[in-house]
Design an enzyme around this catalytic site. Sequence first.
Site, short mmCIF file in Angstrom:
data_model
loop_
_atom_site.label_atom_id
_atom_site.label_comp_id
_atom_site.label_asym_id
_atom_site.label_seq_id
_atom_site.Cartn_x
_atom_site.Cartn_y
_atom_site.Cartn_z
N ILE A 32 1.06 -1.36 0.11
CA ILE A 32 -0.01 -0.07 -0.17
C ILE A 32 0.88 1.26 -0.05
CG2 ILE A 32 -0.32 0.11 2.56
CD1 ILE A 32 -3.37 0.75 1.97
N ASN A 86 11.63 -8.26 7.30
CA ASN A 86 12.08 -7.69 8.26
C ASN A 86 11.76 -8.46 9.81
OD1 ASN A 86 13.13 -5.46 7.16
ND2 ASN A 86 10.96 -4.48 6.88
N SER A 94 6.66 -3.99 11.03
CA SER A 94 5.19 -3.43 11.44
C SER A 94 4.06 -4.26 11.38
CB SER A 94 4.99 -1.98 10.63
OG SER A 94 4.88 -2.39 9.44
N HIS A 99 5.96 -11.93 6.19
CA HIS A 99 5.93 -11.38 4.69
C HIS A 99 7.21 -11.03 4.17
CE1 HIS A 99 5.84 -7.92 7.35
NE2 HIS A 99 6.29 -7.28 6.69
N HIS A 101 9.15 -8.97 1.28
CA HIS A 101 8.95 -7.75 0.32
C HIS A 101 9.69 -8.08 -0.87
CE1 HIS A 101 7.79 -4.59 3.31
NE2 HIS A 101 8.49 -5.55 4.24
P1 AMP Z 1 6.94 -4.36 7.62
O1 AMP Z 1 7.27 -2.99 8.04
O2 AMP Z 1 8.36 -4.85 7.15
O3 AMP Z 1 6.48 -5.11 8.40
O4 AMP Z 1 6.08 -4.65 6.24
C1 AMP Z 1 4.80 -4.18 6.10
C2 AMP Z 1 4.16 -3.91 5.02
O5 AMP Z 1 2.86 -3.87 4.95
C3 AMP Z 1 4.54 -2.19 4.77
O6 AMP Z 1 5.37 -1.97 3.54
C4 AMP Z 1 3.26 -1.49 4.57
O7 AMP Z 1 3.33 -0.55 3.73
C5 AMP Z 1 2.41 -2.80 4.11
N1 AMP Z 1 0.99 -2.81 4.27
C6 AMP Z 1 0.50 -2.20 5.42
N2 AMP Z 1 -0.94 -2.46 5.41
C7 AMP Z 1 -1.19 -2.82 4.15
C8 AMP Z 1 -2.35 -2.96 3.34
N3 AMP Z 1 -3.45 -2.95 3.76
N4 AMP Z 1 -2.13 -3.46 1.99
C9 AMP Z 1 -1.03 -3.56 1.51
N5 AMP Z 1 0.29 -3.29 2.31
C10 AMP Z 1 0.04 -2.94 3.35
#
Ligand code: AMP
Length: 113
Positions: A32, A86, A94, A99, A101
């Site tokens: 997102i 991460n 976060s 997941h 990336h």
């Molecule tokens: P991390 O910070 O490594 O845990 O990655 C979490 C990722 O999820 C971040 O890059 C966010 O931009 C992404 N993210 C959070 N909410 C959503 C969502 N609803 N749809 C798509 N990506 C998301």
Amino acid sequence: MKNDCLFCAIAAGEIPSSKVYEDELCYAFFDIAPQAPVHFLVIPKEHIGSVAEVNGDNSPVVAHIFEVIAKVARELGLESYRVVSNVGEQAGQSVHHLHFHVLSGRDMTWPPG
Ligand code: AMP
């Protein structure tokens, strides 16, 4: 499925996302808040908190995810890309659902910040 887990809800279709790929084991969708011209995430459908929770029982899905990353990247025509996961707050995690990336389409620096 874990209650109150954003990515469990996305994998279940309860929260909308921009789907890139899906099969019985994993789900891929565009981030997102993209950090590169191409930025998608690949997640297992089962809840795993992070790489730190990968073990002998659940590691087959991780191997599968890497096959999916290679396949989707080929289909999107990506010749060079970075795969990142991460783990923990200091590393920038976060969302507490495993997941990967996949980032592509721009020059990248090393080491990452
Ligand atoms: P991390 O910070 O490594 O845990 O990655 C979490 C990722 O999820 C971040 O890059 C966010 O931009 C992404 N993210 C959070 N909410 C959503 C969502 N609803 N749809 C798509 N990506 C998301």
